[in-house]
Design a protein around this motif. Structure first.
Motif, PDB file in Angstrom:
ATOM      1  N   PRO A  60       6.030 -44.496  -4.008  1.00 46.55           N
ATOM      2  CA  PRO A  60       5.601 -44.740  -5.534  1.00 46.55           C
ATOM      3  C   PRO A  60       5.393 -46.135  -5.669  1.00 46.55           C
ATOM      4  O   PRO A  60       4.311 -46.588  -6.319  1.00 46.55           O
ATOM      5  CB  PRO A  60       6.491 -44.049  -6.335  1.00 46.55           C
ATOM      6  CG  PRO A  60       7.227 -42.723  -5.621  1.00 46.55           C
ATOM      7  CD  PRO A  60       6.950 -43.247  -4.072  1.00 46.55           C
ATOM      8  N   MET A  61       6.373 -47.088  -5.554  1.00 43.67           N
ATOM      9  CA  MET A  61       6.178 -48.421  -5.768  1.00 43.67           C
ATOM     10  C   MET A  61       4.980 -49.099  -4.947  1.00 43.67           C
ATOM     11  O   MET A  61       4.331 -49.742  -5.735  1.00 43.67           O
ATOM     12  CB  MET A  61       7.603 -48.942  -5.331  1.00 43.67           C
ATOM     13  CG  MET A  61       7.539 -50.441  -5.334  1.00 43.67           C
ATOM     14  SD  MET A  61       8.993 -51.256  -4.375  1.00 43.67           S
ATOM     15  CE  MET A  61       8.729 -52.874  -4.534  1.00 43.67           C
ATOM     16  N   TYR A  62       4.541 -48.836  -3.810  1.00 44.77           N
ATOM     17  CA  TYR A  62       3.613 -49.428  -3.130  1.00 44.77           C
ATOM     18  C   TYR A  62       2.208 -48.673  -3.493  1.00 44.77           C
ATOM     19  O   TYR A  62       1.313 -49.469  -3.639  1.00 44.77           O
ATOM     20  CB  TYR A  62       3.613 -49.198  -1.762  1.00 44.77           C
ATOM     21  CG  TYR A  62       5.064 -49.885  -1.250  1.00 44.77           C
ATOM     22  CD1 TYR A  62       5.258 -51.330  -1.443  1.00 44.77           C
ATOM     23  CD2 TYR A  62       6.404 -48.992  -0.961  1.00 44.77           C
ATOM     24  CE1 TYR A  62       6.463 -51.566  -1.145  1.00 44.77           C
ATOM     25  CE2 TYR A  62       7.377 -49.656  -0.492  1.00 44.77           C
ATOM     26  CZ  TYR A  62       7.406 -51.000  -0.593  1.00 44.77           C
ATOM     27  OH  TYR A  62       8.623 -51.595  -0.223  1.00 44.77           O
ATOM     28  N   TYR A  63       2.312 -47.242  -3.968  1.00 43.00           N
ATOM     29  CA  TYR A  63       0.835 -46.811  -4.704  1.00 43.00           C
ATOM     30  C   TYR A  63       0.776 -47.789  -5.887  1.00 43.00           C
ATOM     31  O   TYR A  63      -0.607 -48.087  -6.154  1.00 43.00           O
ATOM     32  CB  TYR A  63       1.205 -45.614  -5.115  1.00 43.00           C
ATOM     33  CG  TYR A  63       1.339 -44.464  -3.749  1.00 43.00           C
ATOM     34  CD1 TYR A  63       0.594 -44.746  -2.643  1.00 43.00           C
ATOM     35  CD2 TYR A  63       2.153 -43.290  -3.865  1.00 43.00           C
ATOM     36  CE1 TYR A  63       0.557 -43.727  -1.514  1.00 43.00           C
ATOM     37  CE2 TYR A  63       2.147 -42.487  -2.790  1.00 43.00           C
ATOM     38  CZ  TYR A  63       1.536 -42.841  -1.697  1.00 43.00           C
ATOM     39  OH  TYR A  63       1.511 -42.095  -0.529  1.00 43.00           O
ATOM     40  N   PHE A  64       1.600 -47.801  -6.791  1.00 48.73           N
ATOM     41  CA  PHE A  64       1.306 -48.751  -7.972  1.00 48.73           C
ATOM     42  C   PHE A  64       0.808 -50.298  -7.682  1.00 48.73           C
ATOM     43  O   PHE A  64       0.032 -50.789  -8.340  1.00 48.73           O
ATOM     44  CB  PHE A  64       2.460 -48.873  -8.841  1.00 48.73           C
ATOM     45  CG  PHE A  64       3.035 -47.526  -9.488  1.00 48.73           C
ATOM     46  CD1 PHE A  64       2.046 -46.866 -10.252  1.00 48.73           C
ATOM     47  CD2 PHE A  64       4.261 -47.094  -9.729  1.00 48.73           C
ATOM     48  CE1 PHE A  64       2.235 -45.556 -10.936  1.00 48.73           C
ATOM     49  CE2 PHE A  64       4.285 -45.735 -10.075  1.00 48.73           C
ATOM     50  CZ  PHE A  64       3.405 -45.136 -10.808  1.00 48.73           C
ATOM     51  N   LEU A  65       1.565 -50.593  -6.428  1.00 48.94           N
ATOM     52  CA  LEU A  65       1.288 -51.994  -6.070  1.00 48.94           C
ATOM     53  C   LEU A  65      -0.152 -52.038  -5.506  1.00 48.94           C
ATOM     54  O   LEU A  65      -1.023 -52.933  -5.552  1.00 48.94           O
ATOM     55  CB  LEU A  65       2.040 -52.558  -4.903  1.00 48.94           C
ATOM     56  CG  LEU A  65       1.735 -53.917  -4.190  1.00 48.94           C
ATOM     57  CD1 LEU A  65       1.662 -55.019  -5.299  1.00 48.94           C
ATOM     58  CD2 LEU A  65       2.787 -54.285  -3.392  1.00 48.94           C
ATOM     59  N   ALA A  66      -0.480 -51.160  -4.987  1.00 50.38           N
ATOM     60  CA  ALA A  66      -1.900 -50.875  -4.468  1.00 50.38           C
ATOM     61  C   ALA A  66      -2.920 -51.012  -5.564  1.00 50.38           C
ATOM     62  O   ALA A  66      -3.894 -51.518  -5.643  1.00 50.38           O
ATOM     63  CB  ALA A  66      -2.180 -49.652  -3.432  1.00 50.38           C
ATOM     64  N   LEU A  67      -2.455 -49.978  -6.684  1.00 51.94           N
ATOM     65  CA  LEU A  67      -3.251 -50.054  -7.994  1.00 51.94           C
ATOM     66  C   LEU A  67      -3.577 -51.444  -8.616  1.00 51.94           C
ATOM     67  O   LEU A  67      -4.481 -51.669  -9.131  1.00 51.94           O
ATOM     68  CB  LEU A  67      -2.691 -48.988  -8.820  1.00 51.94           C
ATOM     69  CG  LEU A  67      -3.557 -48.667 -10.284  1.00 51.94           C
ATOM     70  CD1 LEU A  67      -5.017 -48.379  -9.760  1.00 51.94           C
ATOM     71  CD2 LEU A  67      -2.810 -47.770 -11.187  1.00 51.94           C
ATOM     72  N   LEU A  68      -2.495 -52.149  -8.777  1.00 57.40           N
ATOM     73  CA  LEU A  68      -2.457 -53.488  -9.132  1.00 57.40           C
ATOM     74  C   LEU A  68      -3.199 -54.395  -8.186  1.00 57.40           C
ATOM     75  O   LEU A  68      -4.209 -55.186  -8.908  1.00 57.40           O
ATOM     76  CB  LEU A  68      -0.891 -54.177  -9.090  1.00 57.40           C
ATOM     77  CG  LEU A  68      -0.800 -55.310  -9.567  1.00 57.40           C
ATOM     78  CD1 LEU A  68      -1.061 -55.647 -11.306  1.00 57.40           C
ATOM     79  CD2 LEU A  68       0.558 -55.986  -9.517  1.00 57.40           C
ATOM     80  N   SER A  69      -3.352 -54.461  -7.020  1.00 61.96           N
ATOM     81  CA  SER A  69      -4.196 -55.179  -5.970  1.00 61.96           C
ATOM     82  C   SER A  69      -5.543 -54.823  -6.441  1.00 61.96           C
ATOM     83  O   SER A  69      -6.365 -55.844  -6.357  1.00 61.96           O
ATOM     84  CB  SER A  69      -3.633 -55.065  -4.624  1.00 61.96           C
ATOM     85  OG  SER A  69      -2.635 -55.520  -4.387  1.00 61.96           O
ATOM     86  N   PHE A  70      -5.997 -53.609  -6.470  1.00 57.01           N
ATOM     87  CA  PHE A  70      -7.212 -53.282  -6.806  1.00 57.01           C
ATOM     88  C   PHE A  70      -7.632 -53.663  -8.111  1.00 57.01           C
ATOM     89  O   PHE A  70      -8.764 -54.176  -8.186  1.00 57.01           O
ATOM     90  CB  PHE A  70      -7.279 -51.622  -6.694  1.00 57.01           C
ATOM     91  CG  PHE A  70      -8.711 -51.051  -7.254  1.00 57.01           C
ATOM     92  CD1 PHE A  70      -9.706 -51.220  -6.014  1.00 57.01           C
ATOM     93  CD2 PHE A  70      -9.084 -50.508  -8.410  1.00 57.01           C
ATOM     94  CE1 PHE A  70     -11.277 -50.736  -6.549  1.00 57.01           C
ATOM     95  CE2 PHE A  70     -10.188 -50.248  -8.614  1.00 57.01           C
ATOM     96  CZ  PHE A  70     -11.432 -50.048  -7.864  1.00 57.01           C
ATOM     97  N   THR A  71      -6.958 -53.697  -9.198  1.00 61.53           N
ATOM     98  CA  THR A  71      -7.338 -54.295 -10.391  1.00 61.53           C
ATOM     99  C   THR A  71      -7.538 -55.595 -10.423  1.00 61.53           C
ATOM    100  O   THR A  71      -8.458 -56.094 -10.956  1.00 61.53           O
ATOM    101  CB  THR A  71      -6.223 -53.816 -11.446  1.00 61.53           C
ATOM    102  OG1 THR A  71      -5.945 -52.334 -11.720  1.00 61.53           O
ATOM    103  CG2 THR A  71      -6.576 -54.281 -12.966  1.00 61.53           C
ATOM    104  N   ASP A  72      -6.436 -56.289  -9.651  1.00 62.20           N
ATOM    105  CA  ASP A  72      -6.815 -57.648  -9.887  1.00 62.20           C
ATOM    106  C   ASP A  72      -7.973 -58.266  -9.012  1.00 62.20           C
ATOM    107  O   ASP A  72      -8.620 -59.111  -9.385  1.00 62.20           O
ATOM    108  CB  ASP A  72      -5.308 -58.303  -8.704  1.00 62.20           C
ATOM    109  CG  ASP A  72      -4.282 -58.337  -9.661  1.00 62.20           C
ATOM    110  OD1 ASP A  72      -4.382 -58.259 -10.854  1.00 62.20           O
ATOM    111  OD2 ASP A  72      -3.204 -58.619  -9.275  1.00 62.20           O
ATOM    112  N   VAL A  73      -8.356 -57.736  -8.016  1.00 60.32           N
ATOM    113  CA  VAL A  73      -9.537 -58.180  -7.177  1.00 60.32           C
ATOM    114  C   VAL A  73     -10.746 -57.698  -7.847  1.00 60.32           C
ATOM    115  O   VAL A  73     -11.694 -58.368  -7.768  1.00 60.32           O
ATOM    116  CB  VAL A  73      -9.417 -57.459  -5.731  1.00 60.32           C
ATOM    117  CG1 VAL A  73      -9.893 -55.862  -5.728  1.00 60.32           C
ATOM    118  CG2 VAL A  73     -10.527 -58.251  -4.597  1.00 60.32           C
TER     119      VAL A  73
END
Length: 320
Positions: A60-73
């Motif tokens: 879960p922690m890294y799924y949220f991180l991936a979502l954050l990275s997608f949002t950022d880029v």
């Protein structure tokens, strides 16, 4: 001056002036932003690729991180290429509807970034306060629903910006002293009353940013209480270390945002306008640029996954 639709007091296009007062320095200003954009795209795409390909990071922690990275880029891509076109090629004209679309995505994605940070804080709360139930509480369907709910919230609250701005009459000029279409920057070009825009803008900021900051604060208060009850110093250190990268991301995101809000509200007459514009751009660029670096340096699993993936790819190329 208005475009072809001037009879309806709606301009056909706007002119984005870049950084007013620093036109001669546009090339020099563009260089750090271009460098930051390259780092942001490579870093965030790298994290998304790493999390999707490393099974050990399917948590879960890294799924949220991936979502954050997608949002950022996605966030920095909505503004930086257009800004570089203004600085490098003097392409300042933007279609009225394209301006409204950019305005929507900028505000929706900044709200989405805040929402994802809130979800990551809740993830840390569950992981530390309810470690034995972590995997049963944060299942994949729950994560997907939480991400979709956060996205839907931002879309619903930001869509009115578009209609509130489009309804305004634009009978003055169509020059926007900014590098991208921001809600109030566009509204201030209007010759109509923007009181509703101001009130709704503050309301949306409270419903998104205020709510998220409150949830983050409560989550970390509960985390702190739980950690302080641990008898082992090593256990306390381990619990805190799992939150370090996320706390850094919160600081990187909210400090520039709050600084921007307060300078606009209380320092408008004392701070030069070009400072406001540069800060507004840094507010959008700093989190996408620094988050991958912070998570890459502070998160052991990300570092190990990156090394493992790198050497695996290297071995495959060697075998070929």
């Amino acid at each position: 001056m208005c475009g072809p639709n001037s009879s309806s007091l709606t301009p056909g296009f706007f002119i984005l002036n870049g950084v007013p007062g620093l036109e001669a320095a546009h090339i020099w200003i563009s260089l750090p932003f271009c460098f930051m954009y390259i780092i942001a795209v490579l870093g965030n795409c790298g994290i998304i690729y790493l999390i999707s390909h490393e099974e050990a990071l399917h948590r879960p922690m890294y799924y949220f991180l991936a979502l954050l990275s997608f949002t950022d880029v996605t966030l920095c891509t909505t503004t930086v290429p257009n800004m570089l076109c203004i600085f490098w090629f003097n392409l300042k004209e933007i279609d009225f509807n394209a301006c409204l679309a950019q305005m929507f995505f900028v505000h929706m994605l900044t709200g989405m970034e805040s929402g994802v940070l809130m979800l990551m804080a809740l993830d840390r709360y569950v992981a530390i306060c309810y470690p034995l139930r972590y995997t049963t509480i944060l299942t994949n369907p729950v994560i997907a629903k939480a991400g979709f709910a956060t996205f839907l919230r931002c879309v619903i609250l930001i869509i009115p910006f578009t209609f509130l701005t489009k309804r305004l009459p634009y009978c003055r000029d169509n020059f926007i002293p900014h590098t991208y279409c921001d809600h109030m920057s566009v509204a201030k070009v209007s010759c109509g009353k923007v009181k509703v825009n101001v009130i709704y803008g503050l309301l949306a900021a409270l419903l998104i940013g205020g709510f998220d900051i409150s949830c983050i604060s409560v989550s970390y208060t509960m985390i702190l209480r739980t950690v302080l009850t641990l008898s082992s110093a090593d256990a306390r250190h381990k619990a805190f270390s799992t939150c370090t990268s996320h706390m850094c991301a919160i600081v990187i995101t909210y400090v520039p945002a709050l600084f921007t809000i307060f300078t606009h509200r209380f320092g408008g007459k004392n701070i030069p306008h070009y400072i406001h514009i540069i800060i507004a751009n840094l507010y959008l660029m700093l989190p996408p640029t620094l988050n991958p670096i912070v998570y890459g340096v502070k998160t052991k699993q990300i570092r190990e996954g990156a090394f493992k993936l790198f050497f695996r790819e290297k071995d495959v190329l060697t075998m070929k």
